[in-house]
Design a protein around this motif. Structure first.
Motif, mmCIF file in Angstrom:
data_model
loop_
_atom_site.group_PDB
_atom_site.id
_atom_site.type_symbol
_atom_site.label_atom_id
_atom_site.label_comp_id
_atom_site.label_asym_id
_atom_site.label_seq_id
_atom_site.Cartn_x
_atom_site.Cartn_y
_atom_site.Cartn_z
ATOM 1 N N GLU A 43 -42.877 10.288 9.876
ATOM 2 C CA GLU A 43 -42.126 9.109 9.467
ATOM 3 C C GLU A 43 -40.947 8.848 10.405
ATOM 4 O OE1 GLU A 43 -40.487 9.687 5.588
ATOM 5 O OE2 GLU A 43 -40.236 11.830 5.920
ATOM 6 N N ASN A 44 -40.583 9.840 11.198
ATOM 7 C CA ASN A 44 -39.461 9.685 12.117
ATOM 8 C C ASN A 44 -39.950 9.197 13.476
ATOM 9 O OD1 ASN A 44 -37.736 10.793 10.140
ATOM 10 N ND2 ASN A 44 -38.428 12.836 10.709
ATOM 11 N N LEU A 45 -40.458 7.987 13.491
ATOM 12 C CA LEU A 45 -40.998 7.443 14.729
ATOM 13 C C LEU A 45 -39.889 7.195 15.740
ATOM 14 C CD1 LEU A 45 -43.578 4.924 13.260
ATOM 15 C CD2 LEU A 45 -44.019 7.159 14.228
ATOM 16 N N GLU A 46 -40.206 7.430 17.004
ATOM 17 C CA GLU A 46 -39.205 7.322 18.052
ATOM 18 C C GLU A 46 -38.822 5.861 18.288
ATOM 19 O OE1 GLU A 46 -42.235 8.486 18.353
ATOM 20 O OE2 GLU A 46 -42.236 10.577 18.960
ATOM 21 N N SER A 47 -37.562 5.519 18.032
ATOM 22 C CA SER A 47 -37.123 4.134 18.202
ATOM 23 C C SER A 47 -37.242 3.632 19.637
ATOM 24 C CB SER A 47 -35.686 3.962 17.704
ATOM 25 O OG SER A 47 -34.812 4.840 18.369
ATOM 26 N N PRO A 48 -37.009 4.480 20.682
ATOM 27 C CA PRO A 48 -37.172 3.969 22.050
ATOM 28 C C PRO A 48 -38.574 3.416 22.300
ATOM 29 C CG PRO A 48 -36.024 6.066 22.084
ATOM 30 C CD PRO A 48 -36.521 5.871 20.682
ATOM 31 N N TYR A 49 -39.555 4.026 21.643
ATOM 32 C CA TYR A 49 -40.932 3.566 21.780
ATOM 33 C C TYR A 49 -41.063 2.134 21.273
ATOM 34 C CZ TYR A 49 -45.393 5.752 23.070
ATOM 35 O OH TYR A 49 -46.526 6.154 23.728
ATOM 36 N N PHE A 50 -40.407 1.852 20.141
ATOM 37 C CA PHE A 50 -40.461 0.510 19.577
ATOM 38 C C PHE A 50 -39.769 -0.497 20.486
ATOM 39 C CE2 PHE A 50 -40.663 2.924 15.452
ATOM 40 C CZ PHE A 50 -42.010 2.708 15.286
ATOM 41 N N GLU A 51 -38.656 -0.081 21.053
ATOM 42 C CA GLU A 51 -37.924 -0.977 21.947
ATOM 43 C C GLU A 51 -38.771 -1.322 23.168
ATOM 44 O OE1 GLU A 51 -35.069 -2.506 21.218
ATOM 45 O OE2 GLU A 51 -35.384 -1.515 19.289
ATOM 46 N N ARG A 116 -50.103 6.832 11.053
ATOM 47 C CA ARG A 116 -49.352 6.201 12.134
ATOM 48 C C ARG A 116 -49.609 4.689 12.165
ATOM 49 N NH1 ARG A 116 -45.009 8.601 14.042
ATOM 50 N NH2 ARG A 116 -45.207 9.638 16.034
ATOM 51 N N PHE A 117 -50.868 4.330 12.022
ATOM 52 C CA PHE A 117 -51.292 2.928 12.051
ATOM 53 C C PHE A 117 -50.566 2.121 10.966
ATOM 54 C CE2 PHE A 117 -54.423 -0.275 10.510
ATOM 55 C CZ PHE A 117 -54.553 -1.040 11.655
ATOM 56 N N LEU A 118 -50.520 2.649 9.739
ATOM 57 C CA LEU A 118 -49.844 1.960 8.641
ATOM 58 C C LEU A 118 -48.350 1.824 8.909
ATOM 59 C CD1 LEU A 118 -51.545 3.554 5.484
ATOM 60 C CD2 LEU A 118 -51.911 1.260 6.414
ATOM 61 N N GLN A 119 -47.745 2.870 9.464
ATOM 62 C CA GLN A 119 -46.310 2.826 9.761
ATOM 63 C C GLN A 119 -45.992 1.742 10.786
ATOM 64 O OE1 GLN A 119 -46.096 6.922 10.907
ATOM 65 N NE2 GLN A 119 -45.166 7.569 8.987
ATOM 66 N N LEU A 120 -46.869 1.577 11.748
ATOM 67 C CA LEU A 120 -46.670 0.548 12.769
ATOM 68 C C LEU A 120 -46.821 -0.852 12.173
ATOM 69 C CD1 LEU A 120 -48.666 2.320 15.600
ATOM 70 C CD2 LEU A 120 -46.226 1.795 15.678
ATOM 71 N N LEU A 121 -47.826 -1.025 11.317
ATOM 72 C CA LEU A 121 -48.024 -2.326 10.673
ATOM 73 C C LEU A 121 -46.836 -2.678 9.784
ATOM 74 C CD1 LEU A 121 -51.798 -2.329 9.580
ATOM 75 C CD2 LEU A 121 -50.775 -3.236 11.678
ATOM 76 N N GLU A 122 -46.283 -1.676 9.104
ATOM 77 C CA GLU A 122 -45.128 -1.908 8.228
ATOM 78 C C GLU A 122 -43.934 -2.447 9.004
ATOM 79 O OE1 GLU A 122 -44.301 1.750 6.254
ATOM 80 O OE2 GLU A 122 -45.846 1.465 4.719
ATOM 81 N N ARG A 123 -43.874 -2.120 10.287
ATOM 82 C CA ARG A 123 -42.769 -2.580 11.130
ATOM 83 C C ARG A 123 -43.085 -3.906 11.823
ATOM 84 N NH1 ARG A 123 -42.527 2.633 10.300
ATOM 85 N NH2 ARG A 123 -40.582 3.787 10.465
#
Length: 360
Positions: A43-51, A116-123
């Motif tokens: 659940e602690n996905l790396e924020s730099p990855y999102f940026e 992981r897939f669901l967490q990405l969709l949630e964002r």
């Protein structure tokens, strides 16, 4: 005394529940392993990855996989792609239109992919393409990590929010294991006996963890032979003293292929990713990594090949998506290996291109 039997039992159970959480006890009397890579960190996905994902002007590809997909954390990058000897100039140009984002973990499986897939969709994030690594050991119900990912790798809140998307038995086990420590860390008589006999009970996965703990940061640089730490096995065998090819096969057999039995839950999660992706018109590709020839013997020894191939081809046909087995095809010209189970990262520029050019 009989009058208080129930109360005594409850007190002893509560004491055991507390004691079992103490590391020295947990790792000596239960099936818990110090090398467990899944302790609800997903659940602690790396924020730099999102940026990076938000800022890129290239087409986005999501890769879900095991340690065999780790090289996609680093590659492809332009400076290395420019000198890749396996791609033509036109192919390099096409590859540069894509940015790879991988979500891979040691010994992972489709249940973790789906998490992981669901967490990405949630964002609110979406890619132009998804590639799903399908390695046979991920689908073994009896492998080292599949039970652990269920009881430790999937956050409880995510399982509850997506209750209808998880098999009932799977969700029940997740909840039960979070409520009771003894359900999460099952007591092992065999492990206690091994410790009593002074046998080493820790799994020797140092090499895997060396790869897993590498800094996952994509840098546009020209990678050298020293970076790859690999061996060219084009028409030749590795040195007989190289433990990466001798010991690795035995280790993989013991912990990932022994008593191989198709895990229907993993098939379920794989299909859920495909279904949800198709609902959003996102192309999906299944791909099976190339392994060293000696590593393929495991498939025959544990009667994996026919069952696994039939299942992947069935899914491919059911959803009309490509299934690429890089062991069978001539798609990959690169034949460098890091060990018996892992293709060299230097091959992932070419491999990345092959995955981006495929369409449904």
């Amino acid at each position: 005394m009989k009058k208080f039997q129930i109360q005594i039992f409850i007190i002893l159970f509560i004491i055991l529940e507390k004691l079992i959480l103490i590391p020295v006890i947990k790792y000596n009397i239960t099936l818990a392993n110090k090398n467990n890579p899944y302790i609800e960190t997903l659940e602690n996905l790396e924020s730099p990855y999102f940026e990076m994902m938000k800022k890129t002007n290239r087409k986005i590809l999501w890769s879900f996989g095991t340690s065999r997909s780790f090289p996609f954390y680093f590659l492809p990058v332009d400076k290395t792609s420019d000198v890749d000897k396996y791609l033509l100039p036109k192919e390099k140009f096409e590859l540069k239109k894509w940015e790879f984002f991988t979500f891979s973990a040691l010994g992972s499986n489709p249940a973790i992919y789906y998490t992981r897939f669901l967490q990405l969709l949630e964002r609110g994030l979406l890619p132009e393409k998804i590639v799903l690594e399908v390695s046979p050991f991920s689908f073994n119900k009896n492998n080292l990590y599949n039970k652990t990912t269920q009881t430790e790798g999937i956050p409880l809140d995510l399982a509850m929010k997506n209750f209808l998307d998880f098999p009932l038995s799977y969700t029940s086990e997740i909840i039960y294991s979070r409520v009771f420590a003894t359900a999460r860390y099952k007591i092992s008589i065999k492990k206690m006996k091994n410790i009593w006999d002074k046998k080493n009970t820790e799994i020797d996965l140092d090499y895997f963890f060396k790869i897993a703990l590498q800094k996952k940061e994509k840098t546009n640089k020209l990678y050298s032979d020293l970076d790859y730490e690999d061996i060219n096995l084009e028409n030749k065998k590795p040195p007989t003293e190289d433990i990466r090819f001798t010991k690795m096969v035995d280790l993989i057999d013991e912990y990932f292929y022994k008593n191989w039995k198709l895990d229907e839950s993993q098939i379920y999660f794989l299909e859920k990713i495909i279904e949800r992706s198709k609902q959003r018109n996102i192309p999906v590709i299944l791909w099976r990594p190339k392994v060293y020839e000696e590593g393929k013997n495991s498939y025959k020894k544990f009667k994996v090949e026919n069952v696994f191939q039939e299942e992947m081809k069935r899914i491919s046909k059911k959803f009309s998506i490509p299934y690429m087995d890089f062991n069978e095809s001539n798609l990959s010209k690169c034949n460098y290996f890091r060990d018996a189970s892992h293709l060299s990262p230097r091959c992932y520029t070419e491999l990345g291109y092959q995955l981006t050019k495929l369409s449904q």
